[in-house]
Design a protein around this motif. Sequence first.
Motif, PDB file in Angstrom:
ATOM      1  N   GLU A 152       5.268  79.300 -71.089  1.00  0.00           N
ATOM      2  CA  GLU A 152       4.482  78.386 -71.903  1.00  0.00           C
ATOM      3  C   GLU A 152       5.086  78.336 -73.313  1.00  0.00           C
ATOM      4  O   GLU A 152       5.341  79.372 -73.927  1.00  0.00           O
ATOM      5  CB  GLU A 152       3.022  78.851 -71.973  1.00  0.00           C
ATOM      6  N   THR A 153       5.319  77.128 -73.815  1.00  0.00           N
ATOM      7  CA  THR A 153       5.945  76.981 -75.128  1.00  0.00           C
ATOM      8  C   THR A 153       5.005  76.398 -76.176  1.00  0.00           C
ATOM      9  O   THR A 153       5.335  76.403 -77.369  1.00  0.00           O
ATOM     10  CB  THR A 153       7.185  76.061 -75.036  1.00  0.00           C
ATOM     11  N   GLY A 154       3.853  75.862 -75.735  1.00  0.00           N
ATOM     12  CA  GLY A 154       2.949  75.222 -76.670  1.00  0.00           C
ATOM     13  C   GLY A 154       3.318  73.791 -77.004  1.00  0.00           C
ATOM     14  O   GLY A 154       2.634  73.126 -77.791  1.00  0.00           O
ATOM     15  N   ARG A 155       4.409  73.298 -76.421  1.00  0.00           N
ATOM     16  CA  ARG A 155       4.839  71.917 -76.650  1.00  0.00           C
ATOM     17  C   ARG A 155       5.267  71.293 -75.334  1.00  0.00           C
ATOM     18  O   ARG A 155       6.004  71.901 -74.549  1.00  0.00           O
ATOM     19  CB  ARG A 155       6.011  71.866 -77.648  1.00  0.00           C
ATOM     20  N   ASP A 156       4.826  70.065 -75.099  1.00  0.00           N
ATOM     21  CA  ASP A 156       5.179  69.374 -73.864  1.00  0.00           C
ATOM     22  C   ASP A 156       6.653  69.001 -73.798  1.00  0.00           C
ATOM     23  O   ASP A 156       7.176  68.788 -72.706  1.00  0.00           O
ATOM     24  CB  ASP A 156       4.332  68.102 -73.715  1.00  0.00           C
ATOM     25  N   ASP A 157       7.303  68.894 -74.953  1.00  0.00           N
ATOM     26  CA  ASP A 157       8.703  68.471 -74.969  1.00  0.00           C
ATOM     27  C   ASP A 157       9.679  69.633 -75.058  1.00  0.00           C
ATOM     28  O   ASP A 157      10.871  69.434 -75.301  1.00  0.00           O
ATOM     29  CB  ASP A 157       8.960  67.478 -76.118  1.00  0.00           C
ATOM     30  N   VAL A 158       9.190  70.844 -74.858  1.00  0.00           N
ATOM     31  CA  VAL A 158      10.053  72.034 -74.849  1.00  0.00           C
ATOM     32  C   VAL A 158       9.882  72.750 -73.513  1.00  0.00           C
ATOM     33  O   VAL A 158       8.761  73.072 -73.114  1.00  0.00           O
ATOM     34  CB  VAL A 158       9.737  72.988 -76.011  1.00  0.00           C
ATOM     35  N   ASN A 215      14.879  72.042 -76.066  1.00  0.00           N
ATOM     36  CA  ASN A 215      14.038  71.160 -76.870  1.00  0.00           C
ATOM     37  C   ASN A 215      14.416  69.723 -76.544  1.00  0.00           C
ATOM     38  O   ASN A 215      15.454  69.221 -76.976  1.00  0.00           O
ATOM     39  CB  ASN A 215      14.252  71.459 -78.358  1.00  0.00           C
ATOM     40  N   GLY A 267      12.620  67.187 -77.464  1.00  0.00           N
ATOM     41  CA  GLY A 267      12.060  66.336 -78.489  1.00  0.00           C
ATOM     42  C   GLY A 267      12.974  66.159 -79.684  1.00  0.00           C
ATOM     43  O   GLY A 267      14.197  66.355 -79.604  1.00  0.00           O
ATOM     44  N   GLU A 303      11.602  67.226 -83.071  1.00  0.00           N
ATOM     45  CA  GLU A 303      11.214  68.214 -84.067  1.00  0.00           C
ATOM     46  C   GLU A 303      11.755  69.589 -83.695  1.00  0.00           C
ATOM     47  O   GLU A 303      11.708  69.981 -82.521  1.00  0.00           O
ATOM     48  CB  GLU A 303       9.691  68.281 -84.191  1.00  0.00           C
ATOM     49  N   PHE A 323      12.155  73.574 -82.964  1.00  0.00           N
ATOM     50  CA  PHE A 323      11.241  74.495 -82.277  1.00  0.00           C
ATOM     51  C   PHE A 323      11.543  75.911 -82.734  1.00  0.00           C
ATOM     52  O   PHE A 323      12.707  76.342 -82.757  1.00  0.00           O
ATOM     53  CB  PHE A 323      11.429  74.377 -80.771  1.00  0.00           C
ATOM     54  N   ARG A 364      15.649  77.875 -86.125  1.00  0.00           N
ATOM     55  CA  ARG A 364      14.896  77.023 -85.216  1.00  0.00           C
ATOM     56  C   ARG A 364      15.837  76.178 -84.362  1.00  0.00           C
ATOM     57  O   ARG A 364      16.940  75.832 -84.782  1.00  0.00           O
ATOM     58  CB  ARG A 364      13.941  76.117 -86.005  1.00  0.00           C
TER      59      ARG A 364
END
Length: 571
Positions: free
Chosen positions: A517-523, A537, A539, A541, A543, A561
């Motif tokens: 689980e990364t907390g972001r749908d695009d990661v 990543n 996306g 932004e 990470f 990051r």
Amino acid sequence: MPTTATQATQSNPAPTADPNWWRQASVYQIYPRSFADSNGDGIGDINGITAKVPYLKNLGIDAVWLSPFYPSALADGGYDVDDYRNVDPLLGTLEDFDAMANALHAAGLKLIVDIVPNHSSDRHQLFREALASPRGSAARNRYIFRDGLGEEGELPPSDWDSVFGGPAWERITEPDGSPGQWYMHIFAKEQPDFNWDNPEVREDFLKTLRFWSDRGVDGFRIDVAHALTKNLEETLPTKADLEAQGEALYLTGQHPYWDRDEVHEIYAEWRRVFNEYNPPRTAVAEAWVHTDRRARYASPEGLGQAFNFDLLQADFDAAQFRKTIIKNLAEAKASGASSTWVFSNHDVVRHATRYGLPASEPSAGGDIMAGQAGKRWLLAGGRQEDVDAELGLRRARAASLLMFALPGSAYLYQGEELGLQEVGNEIPDSARQDPAFFRNKGVEIGRDGCRVPLPWTSAGSSFGFGPGGSHLPQPEWFAGSSVEAQEGQGDSTLSLYRRALALRSQLQTTEALELLETGRDDVLAFRRPNGWTSITNFGTEPFELPAGQLLVSSSPLEAGRLPGAATAWLR
């Protein structure tokens, strides 16, 4: 199918070699005519491959897959085979092949060769015999001949289309000069389909498999593996009939010429031949079939492995990648095979270009050009100005690094380690070679753009491909993408591939994977049991990476990051 009476130079793998080497292998596809030219005739050859074995070894791959090198008129880039047990004189000799196999094995690399069983060339000895023989003869029965429809047999036996456009049937002239029967060709008219109901055809291909296995070949890639067996009943269905039955034909194995159940009887026989050798010879199926039916090709009783083209057909999108990875690892576990991962090959738009095109709807699958974005680019004439090359390359590097982290086999296509873009409308129509272009002129530009000879140096008439130019024109921008230009450059795509493949060979120990689980749908992130993690990543932004040792990243980190369109491996 004649066999050249040349004693094979033994290049067999040691009997103690790991029989499961293929499960986690990194396999590099070579399109021989476009890899390296040793004699200056503008065509890549076997000796050119032998000369580049140190480069292949240094890249960090485990095996080489050789696209067809057989005698051929090149009606379909070598997939129209004149003789299955010989080498095209333009590419070398059987002795040259043996020397290449020995050099690869001495470097610790395996050798996989392409087998093209659905069809031969129309110049093949058996087809020439069929043309010279009467209706109903044993010679004609090795292929698929039918009488035509209409009062004088002037209409083809069905209205089926070939993959390359136009009818799937070609009428012949009989030996007495009269208009004659029609033969079936799913692909080009120069590629007549074999009749795999004929025991002579089956037996002859077993001889071919043994011929190359005896010469030290470690495995086989099976071209159009899903098309061998046909159901050609007296009254053939029309295109409208087939379309009306829809997907049910593909799910039940009842399509008249694609993915019929009885094809697996052939591969069970082939598996028995492969298992005659120690270690057993491997095989991988090119089978563009419904995903629910792919596992049978990969079964231990069959070919053992089948290409999954699902990532190749996906957009650069975390959700699509996640779904594809979960599904294919489950399929591999159920079949007992290992999965295969691939982004580029000799039939599709290079992924550095596909990922630089505008986003598309997910592909429905089975498209020979693979992916709606790539197909749309082809239909638009392949204009380089349509491509965001910088973004495409960033995404391609990130996707490849993700692929190398996955359990299973990773298949690379020559030139992707250089970050090569597809060559589009820079190839003039007069120089094109792909039959798809000529049969669909004005509709698509074909596959020549991914088959342009490789740039080895930054200068010269063919960028180091050979001393006599190249059979397809190379664009000027190849200079900056050449091996020479990237050597010693720590941030080059070539350096990235070398680092990643070296790590992969050290760390690839099991076939398990845990999604994180990364907390972001695009990661998208996953952990392997040996304690290292891959994070991509998708996306824009940056990470924040978790704690750990950075092993490799596809793009430089930004204050610790991971930037957009990038992958990192952590331990």
